[in-house]
Design an enzyme around this catalytic site. Structure first.
Site, PDB file in Angstrom:
ATOM      1  N   ARG A  44      27.341  39.414  61.101  1.00  0.00           N
ATOM      2  CA  ARG A  44      28.382  40.344  61.549  1.00  0.00           C
ATOM      3  C   ARG A  44      28.493  41.582  60.672  1.00  0.00           C
ATOM      4  O   ARG A  44      29.132  42.568  61.058  1.00  0.00           O
ATOM      5  CB  ARG A  44      29.740  39.625  61.600  1.00  0.00           C
ATOM      6  CG  ARG A  44      29.958  38.870  62.889  1.00  0.00           C
ATOM      7  CD  ARG A  44      31.176  37.975  62.813  1.00  0.00           C
ATOM      8  NE  ARG A  44      32.392  38.682  62.433  1.00  0.00           N
ATOM      9  CZ  ARG A  44      33.203  39.296  63.299  1.00  0.00           C
ATOM     10  NH1 ARG A  44      32.917  39.319  64.579  1.00  0.00           N
ATOM     11  NH2 ARG A  44      34.303  39.874  62.870  1.00  0.00           N
ATOM     12  N   LYS A  89      26.342  43.647  60.233  1.00  0.00           N
ATOM     13  CA  LYS A  89      25.533  44.706  60.859  1.00  0.00           C
ATOM     14  C   LYS A  89      26.301  45.444  61.954  1.00  0.00           C
ATOM     15  O   LYS A  89      25.808  46.453  62.471  1.00  0.00           O
ATOM     16  CB  LYS A  89      24.257  44.092  61.445  1.00  0.00           C
ATOM     17  CG  LYS A  89      23.378  43.417  60.405  1.00  0.00           C
ATOM     18  CD  LYS A  89      22.212  42.671  61.042  1.00  0.00           C
ATOM     19  CE  LYS A  89      21.403  41.926  59.997  1.00  0.00           C
ATOM     20  NZ  LYS A  89      20.304  41.114  60.592  1.00  0.00           N
ATOM     21  N   ARG A  90      27.497  44.947  62.311  1.00  0.00           N
ATOM     22  CA  ARG A  90      28.218  45.607  63.390  1.00  0.00           C
ATOM     23  C   ARG A  90      28.855  46.901  62.906  1.00  0.00           C
ATOM     24  O   ARG A  90      29.268  47.009  61.748  1.00  0.00           O
ATOM     25  CB  ARG A  90      29.286  44.671  63.969  1.00  0.00           C
ATOM     26  CG  ARG A  90      30.552  44.513  63.127  1.00  0.00           C
ATOM     27  CD  ARG A  90      31.402  43.362  63.655  1.00  0.00           C
ATOM     28  NE  ARG A  90      32.746  43.353  63.116  1.00  0.00           N
ATOM     29  CZ  ARG A  90      33.076  42.856  61.937  1.00  0.00           C
ATOM     30  NH1 ARG A  90      32.130  42.386  61.150  1.00  0.00           N
ATOM     31  NH2 ARG A  90      34.342  42.863  61.540  1.00  0.00           N
ATOM     32  N   CYS A 117      59.603  54.009  36.267  1.00  0.00           N
ATOM     33  CA  CYS A 117      59.063  52.653  36.440  1.00  0.00           C
ATOM     34  C   CYS A 117      59.986  51.636  35.784  1.00  0.00           C
ATOM     35  O   CYS A 117      60.323  51.764  34.602  1.00  0.00           O
ATOM     36  CB  CYS A 117      57.665  52.570  35.819  1.00  0.00           C
ATOM     37  SG  CYS A 117      57.008  50.877  35.743  1.00  0.00           S
ATOM     38  N   CYS A 154      58.188  49.835  32.595  1.00  0.00           N
ATOM     39  CA  CYS A 154      57.780  50.550  31.376  1.00  0.00           C
ATOM     40  C   CYS A 154      58.770  50.293  30.240  1.00  0.00           C
ATOM     41  O   CYS A 154      59.961  50.060  30.478  1.00  0.00           O
ATOM     42  CB  CYS A 154      57.678  52.051  31.659  1.00  0.00           C
ATOM     43  SG  CYS A 154      56.132  52.563  32.447  1.00  0.00           S
ATOM     44  N   HIS A 160      51.396  52.145  31.441  1.00  0.00           N
ATOM     45  CA  HIS A 160      51.628  52.111  32.884  1.00  0.00           C
ATOM     46  C   HIS A 160      50.352  52.311  33.692  1.00  0.00           C
ATOM     47  O   HIS A 160      50.247  51.834  34.824  1.00  0.00           O
ATOM     48  CB  HIS A 160      52.641  53.219  33.235  1.00  0.00           C
ATOM     49  CG  HIS A 160      53.025  53.291  34.681  1.00  0.00           C
ATOM     50  ND1 HIS A 160      53.899  52.405  35.265  1.00  0.00           N
ATOM     51  CD2 HIS A 160      52.640  54.148  35.669  1.00  0.00           C
ATOM     52  CE1 HIS A 160      54.054  52.716  36.546  1.00  0.00           C
ATOM     53  NE2 HIS A 160      53.297  53.759  36.817  1.00  0.00           N
ATOM     54  N   ASN A 164      49.380  39.966  41.969  1.00  0.00           N
ATOM     55  CA  ASN A 164      48.994  40.758  43.130  1.00  0.00           C
ATOM     56  C   ASN A 164      48.670  42.155  42.623  1.00  0.00           C
ATOM     57  O   ASN A 164      49.555  42.859  42.140  1.00  0.00           O
ATOM     58  CB  ASN A 164      50.127  40.841  44.152  1.00  0.00           C
ATOM     59  CG  ASN A 164      50.416  39.512  44.793  1.00  0.00           C
ATOM     60  OD1 ASN A 164      49.517  38.718  45.026  1.00  0.00           O
ATOM     61  ND2 ASN A 164      51.682  39.245  45.075  1.00  0.00           N
ATOM     62  N   CYS A 217      51.430  44.729  46.278  1.00  0.00           N
ATOM     63  CA  CYS A 217      52.042  45.017  44.969  1.00  0.00           C
ATOM     64  C   CYS A 217      52.962  46.227  45.088  1.00  0.00           C
ATOM     65  O   CYS A 217      52.538  47.287  45.545  1.00  0.00           O
ATOM     66  CB  CYS A 217      50.950  45.269  43.935  1.00  0.00           C
ATOM     67  SG  CYS A 217      51.598  45.540  42.272  1.00  0.00           S
ATOM     68  N   SER A 218      54.208  46.081  44.654  1.00  0.00           N
ATOM     69  CA  SER A 218      55.198  47.158  44.805  1.00  0.00           C
ATOM     70  C   SER A 218      55.308  48.051  43.577  1.00  0.00           C
ATOM     71  O   SER A 218      56.009  49.065  43.618  1.00  0.00           O
ATOM     72  CB  SER A 218      56.574  46.556  45.122  1.00  0.00           C
ATOM     73  OG  SER A 218      56.997  45.693  44.071  1.00  0.00           O
ATOM     74  N   HIS A 251      52.460  49.219  37.580  1.00  0.00           N
ATOM     75  CA  HIS A 251      52.425  48.844  36.164  1.00  0.00           C
ATOM     76  C   HIS A 251      51.764  47.462  36.055  1.00  0.00           C
ATOM     77  O   HIS A 251      52.102  46.547  36.805  1.00  0.00           O
ATOM     78  CB  HIS A 251      53.837  48.786  35.591  1.00  0.00           C
ATOM     79  CG  HIS A 251      53.872  48.716  34.099  1.00  0.00           C
ATOM     80  ND1 HIS A 251      54.256  49.771  33.301  1.00  0.00           N
ATOM     81  CD2 HIS A 251      53.545  47.717  33.242  1.00  0.00           C
ATOM     82  CE1 HIS A 251      54.179  49.422  32.024  1.00  0.00           C
ATOM     83  NE2 HIS A 251      53.735  48.173  31.967  1.00  0.00           N
ATOM     84  N   HIS A 284      51.091  43.890  35.708  1.00  0.00           N
ATOM     85  CA  HIS A 284      51.994  42.759  35.521  1.00  0.00           C
ATOM     86  C   HIS A 284      51.608  41.605  36.432  1.00  0.00           C
ATOM     87  O   HIS A 284      50.828  41.763  37.368  1.00  0.00           O
ATOM     88  CB  HIS A 284      53.441  43.165  35.818  1.00  0.00           C
ATOM     89  CG  HIS A 284      53.731  43.381  37.276  1.00  0.00           C
ATOM     90  ND1 HIS A 284      53.302  44.494  37.972  1.00  0.00           N
ATOM     91  CD2 HIS A 284      54.380  42.604  38.199  1.00  0.00           C
ATOM     92  CE1 HIS A 284      53.692  44.418  39.227  1.00  0.00           C
ATOM     93  NE2 HIS A 284      54.344  43.274  39.397  1.00  0.00           N
ATOM     94  N   GLN A 324      53.409  37.629  38.051  1.00  0.00           N
ATOM     95  CA  GLN A 324      54.643  36.895  38.276  1.00  0.00           C
ATOM     96  C   GLN A 324      54.437  35.419  37.948  1.00  0.00           C
ATOM     97  O   GLN A 324      53.318  34.913  38.011  1.00  0.00           O
ATOM     98  CB  GLN A 324      55.103  37.054  39.729  1.00  0.00           C
ATOM     99  CG  GLN A 324      55.404  38.495  40.104  1.00  0.00           C
ATOM    100  CD  GLN A 324      55.969  38.599  41.506  1.00  0.00           C
ATOM    101  OE1 GLN A 324      57.013  37.999  41.825  1.00  0.00           O
ATOM    102  NE2 GLN A 324      55.311  39.362  42.355  1.00  0.00           N
ATOM    103  N   GLU A 338      44.946  20.562  46.439  1.00  0.00           N
ATOM    104  CA  GLU A 338      43.868  20.434  45.461  1.00  0.00           C
ATOM    105  C   GLU A 338      44.032  19.173  44.622  1.00  0.00           C
ATOM    106  O   GLU A 338      43.056  18.454  44.372  1.00  0.00           O
ATOM    107  CB  GLU A 338      43.838  21.674  44.554  1.00  0.00           C
ATOM    108  CG  GLU A 338      43.346  22.934  45.241  1.00  0.00           C
ATOM    109  CD  GLU A 338      43.110  24.065  44.254  1.00  0.00           C
ATOM    110  OE1 GLU A 338      42.640  25.121  44.691  1.00  0.00           O
ATOM    111  OE2 GLU A 338      43.389  23.893  43.051  1.00  0.00           O
ATOM    112  N   GLU A 389      40.746  33.559  62.481  1.00  0.00           N
ATOM    113  CA  GLU A 389      41.175  32.971  61.203  1.00  0.00           C
ATOM    114  C   GLU A 389      42.571  32.365  61.304  1.00  0.00           C
ATOM    115  O   GLU A 389      42.875  31.352  60.689  1.00  0.00           O
ATOM    116  CB  GLU A 389      41.158  34.024  60.089  1.00  0.00           C
ATOM    117  CG  GLU A 389      39.778  34.503  59.698  1.00  0.00           C
ATOM    118  CD  GLU A 389      39.321  35.715  60.476  1.00  0.00           C
ATOM    119  OE1 GLU A 389      38.339  36.349  60.053  1.00  0.00           O
ATOM    120  OE2 GLU A 389      39.939  36.025  61.506  1.00  0.00           O
ATOM    121  N   GLN A 441      37.114  32.567  58.265  1.00  0.00           N
ATOM    122  CA  GLN A 441      35.762  33.051  58.576  1.00  0.00           C
ATOM    123  C   GLN A 441      35.408  34.171  57.614  1.00  0.00           C
ATOM    124  O   GLN A 441      36.264  34.967  57.224  1.00  0.00           O
ATOM    125  CB  GLN A 441      35.717  33.546  60.033  1.00  0.00           C
ATOM    126  CG  GLN A 441      34.375  34.087  60.500  1.00  0.00           C
ATOM    127  CD  GLN A 441      34.228  35.583  60.255  1.00  0.00           C
ATOM    128  OE1 GLN A 441      35.199  36.309  60.082  1.00  0.00           O
ATOM    129  NE2 GLN A 441      32.988  36.051  60.234  1.00  0.00           N
TER     130      GLN A 441
END
Length: 390
Positions: free
Chosen positions: A28, A30-31, A52, A55, A123, A192, A199-200, A203, A205, A207, A221, A359, A365
């Site tokens: 796929r 190649k599409r 920020c 900071c 930052h 993230n 991510c909002s 800087h 970081h 969580q 798992e 998916e 996939q």
């Protein structure tokens, strides 16, 4: 390489960590692509941003001020996903006279505490910009927070006490664990990175969410690793997998004495990576001083190679899986420390992978094989690409 035919035909691969399957469709790629394209990330942020909330010295959303920290800084999230105190909810009482509702409308209360941990006072950088020695304080802070949240009866409690004596406390303050009456079951450390991953704040970081329940993914798992260990006379799933990947050399991106970095056989995301401890490390507190440095090196190698791949600040979600905060001896011994990296980019800095349609309705996939991804990531070592642009 494995059967070369797998580079050209659609096939399914099994994920022994979760007991699930995924569809691989290498043809796929190649599409032609006329779908959504992300704007390439440009690193033109200031070293310090007065607006920020992460900071040093700045006020956060709820009015508290950050210290003038120099390295890492952790605090309770101003908008935590779970609360320590909330109204009581007894699921057995709610639907006790309604059999169908008790079967099909189940809910359970979850309490906990969420933290934010900055990687650096600067930052405008990411883990890819930081040397291993600069990432080391992040790992040390993760370790101290994990150790301080273990239950009193935890099999790793004595080991955690030694580590707390060995790793220097954060000069900008330690996070206070919840009261013992609120013993929590699991700690999920995750990052993230990038707007593409929700991510909002740019800087650097991560969580840390601690919850009274064992979440779905680490729970699956742990169950799979326990079954593997039981069925194979005490052998560990990831111990065998590390041995297999080192022997085959087909999906190894990087390794040092303590950690193996691979594009796993069962990877869903295009350039998904798994960082696995080579020996039986149950959790962060099992790592030696040298192993923490080597873990920092592995993280730096992954993030730098990601950025070099498409010469962009590569987005991803990453997270650690380790022994629960409150667990039995069996659960602790079954756990094997590892870190997942899930990056969305597929073809370039602007074309990403979407988990939609098939998916969401059928099974995951992917469009390139993990072996193809490995070859590209192997070639992305060396100096971070943007150093030459400065």
């Amino acid at each position: 390489m494995p059967d070369k035919v797998l580079d050209d035909i659609s096939h399914r691969r099994y994920n022994p960590l979760t007991g699930s399957w995924l569809l691989v469709s290498p043809h796929r790629t190649k599409r032609p692509w006329q779908g959504q394209q992300e704007a390439p990330s440009k690193n033109k942020l200031p070293e310090y941003d007065p607006k920020c909330y992460l900071c040093p010295g700045n006020k956060r959303a709820q009015g508290d001020s950050n210290p003038q920290y120099q390295s890492t800084f952790a605090f309770v999230n101003d908008y935590s996903a779970v609360k320590e105190e909330q109204q009581e909810y007894n699921p057995e009482e709610v639907n006790k006279n309604d059999e169908l509702a008790s079967l099909l409308l189940q809910a359970q209360p979850v309490t906990g505490r969420c933290y934010v941990l900055t990687f650096s006072a600067k930052h405008h950088i990411t883990l890819a910009d930081m040397a291993a020695q600069e990432i080391l304080p992040v790992i040390e802070t993760w370790t101290r927070i994990y150790a301080s949240h273990l239950s009193q009866s935890h099999p790793l409690r004595a080991q955690a006490a030694k580590v707390l004596d060995q790793i220097p406390p954060n000069p900008d303050g330690e996070v206070e664990p919840p009261k013992q009456s609120h013993q929590l079951r699991y700690m999920q450390i995750f990052e993230n990175k990038g707007a593409a991953m929700g991510c909002s704040n740019p800087h650097p970081h991560c969580q840390i969410w601690t919850t009274s329940t064992l979440p779905e993914e680490p729970g699956k798992e742990l169950a799979q690793m326990s079954k593997y260990r039981h069925d194979r006379g005490g052998r560990h799933l990831l111990e065998d997998y590390v041995k297999l990947e080192i022997e085959k050399k087909e999906r190894v991106v990087f390794q040092n004495d303590a950690f193996l970095v691979v594009c796993p056989w069962w990877a869903v995301w295009p350039y998904e990576v798994l960082v696995i401890a080579k020996r039986h490390v149950r959790a962060l507190v099992d790592l030696t001083d040298d192993e923490r440095v080597q873990f920092a090196e592995a993280i730096q190698e992954v993030t730098r190679r990601y950025d070099n791949l498409f010469e962009t600040s590569f987005p991803y979600s990453s997270g650690l899986h380790q022994a629960p905060l409150d667990c039995s001896e069996e659960e602790a011994e079954t756990s094997w420390f590892h870190m997942h990296f899930y990056p969305p980019l597929l073809r370039s800095a602007t074309v990403r992978k979407f988990l939609v349609g098939y998916e969401m309705m059928a099974e995951p996939q992917r469009d390139i094989t993990p072996e193809q991804a490995t070859l590209k990531l192997r070639d992305c070592g060396g100096e971070l690409y943007r150093r030459s642009l400065e």
